[in-house]
Design a protein around this motif. Structure first.
Motif, PDB file in Angstrom:
ATOM      1  N   PHE A   1      -0.711  -3.489 -16.189  1.00 22.38           N
ATOM      2  CA  PHE A   1      -1.051  -3.528 -14.767  1.00 22.38           C
ATOM      3  C   PHE A   1      -0.239  -4.570 -13.990  1.00 22.38           C
ATOM      4  N   VAL A   2      -0.272  -5.808 -14.410  1.00 25.49           N
ATOM      5  CA  VAL A   2       0.436  -6.874 -13.693  1.00 25.49           C
ATOM      6  C   VAL A   2       1.943  -6.628 -13.706  1.00 25.49           C
ATOM      7  N   ASP A   3       2.476  -6.186 -14.834  1.00 28.72           N
ATOM      8  CA  ASP A   3       3.914  -5.877 -14.899  1.00 28.72           C
ATOM      9  C   ASP A   3       4.278  -4.761 -13.929  1.00 28.72           C
ATOM     10  N   GLN A   4       3.409  -3.770 -13.799  1.00 22.91           N
ATOM     11  CA  GLN A   4       3.671  -2.661 -12.875  1.00 22.91           C
ATOM     12  C   GLN A   4       3.608  -3.130 -11.424  1.00 22.91           C
ATOM     13  N   LEU A   5       2.709  -4.061 -11.120  1.00 23.59           N
ATOM     14  CA  LEU A   5       2.676  -4.632  -9.771  1.00 23.59           C
ATOM     15  C   LEU A   5       3.980  -5.366  -9.470  1.00 23.59           C
ATOM     16  N   ARG A   6       4.403  -6.184 -10.421  1.00 22.77           N
ATOM     17  CA  ARG A   6       5.657  -6.925 -10.217  1.00 22.77           C
ATOM     18  C   ARG A   6       6.842  -5.972 -10.048  1.00 22.77           C
ATOM     19  N   ALA A   7       6.889  -4.927 -10.864  1.00 21.36           N
ATOM     20  CA  ALA A   7       7.979  -3.944 -10.780  1.00 21.36           C
ATOM     21  C   ALA A   7       7.994  -3.242  -9.418  1.00 21.36           C
TER      22      ALA A   7
ATOM     23  N   VAL B   1       5.424  -6.652  -5.852  1.00 26.79           N
ATOM     24  CA  VAL B   1       4.363  -7.595  -5.505  1.00 26.79           C
ATOM     25  C   VAL B   1       4.710  -8.950  -6.118  1.00 26.79           C
ATOM     26  N   THR B   2       4.701  -9.987  -5.288  1.00 31.06           N
ATOM     27  CA  THR B   2       5.070 -11.332  -5.731  1.00 31.06           C
ATOM     28  C   THR B   2       4.048 -12.337  -5.226  1.00 31.06           C
ATOM     29  N   GLN B   3       4.238 -13.578  -5.627  1.00 32.14           N
ATOM     30  CA  GLN B   3       3.448 -14.654  -5.047  1.00 32.14           C
ATOM     31  C   GLN B   3       3.785 -14.701  -3.564  1.00 32.14           C
ATOM     32  N   GLY B   4       2.779 -14.741  -2.739  1.00 35.53           N
ATOM     33  CA  GLY B   4       2.992 -14.748  -1.292  1.00 35.53           C
ATOM     34  C   GLY B   4       2.867 -13.378  -0.653  1.00 35.53           C
ATOM     35  N   THR B   5       2.849 -12.317  -1.445  1.00 31.05           N
ATOM     36  CA  THR B   5       2.661 -10.966  -0.918  1.00 31.05           C
ATOM     37  C   THR B   5       1.168 -10.714  -0.742  1.00 31.05           C
ATOM     38  N   PRO B   6       0.677 -10.542   0.495  1.00 26.34           N
ATOM     39  CA  PRO B   6      -0.731 -10.181   0.650  1.00 26.34           C
ATOM     40  C   PRO B   6      -0.951  -8.790   0.056  1.00 26.34           C
ATOM     41  N   VAL B   7      -1.873  -8.704  -0.881  1.00 25.15           N
ATOM     42  CA  VAL B   7      -2.102  -7.442  -1.589  1.00 25.15           C
ATOM     43  C   VAL B   7      -3.591  -7.102  -1.529  1.00 25.15           C
TER      44      VAL B   7
ATOM     45  N   LEU C   1      -0.023 -13.720  -8.387  1.00 25.92           N
ATOM     46  CA  LEU C   1       0.372 -12.785  -7.333  1.00 25.92           C
ATOM     47  C   LEU C   1      -0.611 -12.871  -6.177  1.00 25.92           C
ATOM     48  N   GLY C   2      -0.141 -12.480  -5.018  1.00 24.48           N
ATOM     49  CA  GLY C   2      -1.032 -12.434  -3.871  1.00 24.48           C
ATOM     50  C   GLY C   2      -0.771 -13.527  -2.878  1.00 24.48           C
ATOM     51  N   PRO C   3      -1.680 -13.680  -1.933  1.00 24.10           N
ATOM     52  CA  PRO C   3      -3.119 -13.616  -2.034  1.00 24.10           C
ATOM     53  C   PRO C   3      -3.625 -12.185  -2.248  1.00 24.10           C
TER      54      PRO C   3
ATOM     55  N   ALA D   1     -11.770  -6.532 -10.202  1.00 25.06           N
ATOM     56  CA  ALA D   1     -11.093  -6.908 -11.446  1.00 25.06           C
ATOM     57  C   ALA D   1      -9.581  -6.962 -11.240  1.00 25.06           C
ATOM     58  N   ALA D   2      -9.043  -6.024 -10.472  1.00 25.43           N
ATOM     59  CA  ALA D   2      -7.600  -6.007 -10.195  1.00 25.43           C
ATOM     60  C   ALA D   2      -7.190  -7.228  -9.374  1.00 25.43           C
ATOM     61  N   ALA D   3      -7.973  -7.575  -8.367  1.00 26.26           N
ATOM     62  CA  ALA D   3      -7.675  -8.747  -7.539  1.00 26.26           C
ATOM     63  C   ALA D   3      -7.735 -10.024  -8.369  1.00 26.26           C
ATOM     64  N   GLU D   4      -8.704 -10.106  -9.271  1.00 25.73           N
ATOM     65  CA  GLU D   4      -8.805 -11.274 -10.155  1.00 25.73           C
ATOM     66  C   GLU D   4      -7.593 -11.362 -11.084  1.00 25.73           C
ATOM     67  N   ALA D   5      -7.170 -10.225 -11.641  1.00 26.46           N
ATOM     68  CA  ALA D   5      -6.013 -10.224 -12.550  1.00 26.46           C
ATOM     69  C   ALA D   5      -4.739 -10.610 -11.813  1.00 26.46           C
ATOM     70  N   ALA D   6      -4.564 -10.094 -10.614  1.00 26.53           N
ATOM     71  CA  ALA D   6      -3.369 -10.432  -9.823  1.00 26.53           C
ATOM     72  C   ALA D   6      -3.358 -11.920  -9.496  1.00 26.53           C
ATOM     73  N   THR D   7      -4.490 -12.439  -9.090  1.00 24.17           N
ATOM     74  CA  THR D   7      -4.589 -13.862  -8.761  1.00 24.17           C
ATOM     75  C   THR D   7      -4.280 -14.713  -9.992  1.00 24.17           C
TER      76      THR D   7
END
Length: 136
Positions: free
Chosen positions: A64-70, A73-79, A101-103, A91-97
């Motif tokens: 999941f996180v690798d697919q977001l990065r691909a 989605v980076t640090q600073g990207t509001p997601v 990644l995010g906020p 659960a997805a927001a917690e994993a990204a944080t």
């Protein structure tokens, strides 16, 4: 709370359509995207479709996180994370944080919302808010 916060579907739509940097990530399954529908963002923009749990067995998507990065989605990207009813998206927001990644935000009530008195999901969520969507 271990993510940036919860927002309504309307607030999420406003954020992702008003900013070129913010993204909406639909974490439901491929079957849900195909048979239930997908949010529309207009102006040539689309949500990212990244399963939190895999269909059909329901196992957590370890990539999941690798697919977001691909997907950029980076640090600073509001997601903004969206699921059916607002549970998997937490659960997805917690994993990204946790991955830096995010906020990261959870979209309350998700795409379909909770069950109404008639047992149908028509009382809340993206669709019930009258936000744009399309069905496969």
């Amino acid at each position: 709370m271990s993510y940036a916060g919860d927002v309504s579907p309307a607030e999420a739509y406003e954020a992702v359509t008003a900013s070129d940097g913010a993204v909406l990530v639909d974490v439901r399954t491929r079957a849900e995207w195909a048979y239930v529908g997908v949010p529309q963002l207009g102006a040539g923009r689309s949500p990212l479709l990244v399963e939190w749990q895999r269909y059909p067995d329901g196992s957590v998507n370890e990539a999941f996180v690798d697919q977001l990065r691909a997907a950029g989605v980076t640090q600073g990207t509001p997601v903004f994370f969206l699921c059916r009813s607002g549970v998997r998206s937490v659960a997805a927001a917690e994993a990204a944080t946790a991955a830096g990644l995010g906020p990261a935000y959870n979209v309350l009530e998700g795409f379909e919302g909770p069950h109404g008195p008639d047992g149908h999901r028509t009382v809340g969520g993206w669709k019930a808010a009258g936000l744009p969507w399309t069905q496969g």
